[in-house]
Enzyme design. Sequence first.
Site, PDB file in Angstrom:
ATOM      1  N   HIS A 181       0.821  -1.202   0.000  1.00 41.14           N
ATOM      2  CA  HIS A 181       0.000   0.000   0.000  1.00 41.14           C
ATOM      3  C   HIS A 181       0.859   1.258   0.000  1.00 41.14           C
ATOM      4  CE1 HIS A 181       0.973  -0.555   4.284  1.00 41.14           C
ATOM      5  NE2 HIS A 181       0.699   0.734   4.462  1.00 41.14           N
ATOM      6  N   TRP A 182       0.284   2.326  -0.541  1.00 39.52           N
ATOM      7  CA  TRP A 182       0.855   3.675  -0.535  1.00 39.52           C
ATOM      8  C   TRP A 182      -0.115   4.605   0.180  1.00 39.52           C
ATOM      9  CZ3 TRP A 182       5.294   5.621  -3.250  1.00 39.52           C
ATOM     10  CH2 TRP A 182       5.983   4.670  -4.005  1.00 39.52           C
TER      11      TRP A 182
END
Length: 358
Positions: A181-182
């Site tokens: 994830h970012w």
Amino acid sequence: MDHTKFHVLQFKENHLIFCVDENDTSDSELDSILKEKWEKAKENGIFRYNLEIKDWKILKGQYRFLAQLNVNRASKRRKPEDISSISQPFDTSRFNFNKISEQEIMIDVETGDGNNVIAINVSPIEWGHCLLLTDRFQNLPQKMTKSSLKKALELLIMSNSVDLRVAFNSLGAYASVNHLHWHLYYLRHRLLLESIILEGFKGPVDLLVNFPAKGFCISLSSIINKNTDDLVSCVFLIVNFLQNNDIAHSVYITRAKSKPSVKLFDDVRVYIWARKSVLGVKDTSAFIPAVCELFGHLSIKTQEDYTTLTEHQVATILDDVTAETFYSIKENIAGVIEERQLLLNITDIQSGETVMCL
């Protein structure tokens, strides 16, 4: 989960915005959808807490650190995952982003099948805080992929706001969930790393050395013809070295100015910090030096720490987190860049093509 309910955001070259005026308040398609969906999630009570920045200030000194008092994040966020290794494999029995509710998903990115989505961060650090989840059905650990980097960069350049930021923490660098994830969020403050003078290093890679958090930086303006694919390749070359050598790292993407005197934000910078590893359950006390803090955006957990915090204290922590690792690998990174340049030069001679970047 019915993925047909989500807005599908299609990537188009003409959606990329390479120069932004901070006084232009008009929204791009991405900005408009993010803001609408995020506010709707807030109205529906989907977050763990209402974002409440009780106070903020710029610390006195040369680095212009932004300190924000965010008490709720300390007490009401999900307990961080116990991380024992930078290369820890994905574990289906632990919390992951395939377990989030339909209400948390705001946008489907390109595919329409729910595999690549933007979801709210239920424990926001700032307004609009959300998560880019790429290839989530593949159950990938929190280890950056080149394709996820490309999507993260493109999303930032699809925004017409200088405030949108994109960030990544590896395992061992305060990543809370071991599922790729970012972070995306809007930060309505101008910080030093948007325009600080960088030191030339190798090819398009510069060094961030006149700042407490020592690291590497690649600017879009340093890439021939501002080719985003080449920027992605350059950044991933360094990140891949760090991943292959189990070195904890953080990455921050921001709008920037090619020169401090320029009025418009005509550049994009990608900062890469190699850093000391922090394994085990994360310390949730006052000052956590994760990726936002390395950039100069500090989320402070208690009123006492907020009142007493000084630039010297922050600078000491950021230097301690980054300097030793930075200087120990700097020549290794130079070697990786030179090796790649040599390889491309050979390919260039054989093919007769023009090499744009690393």
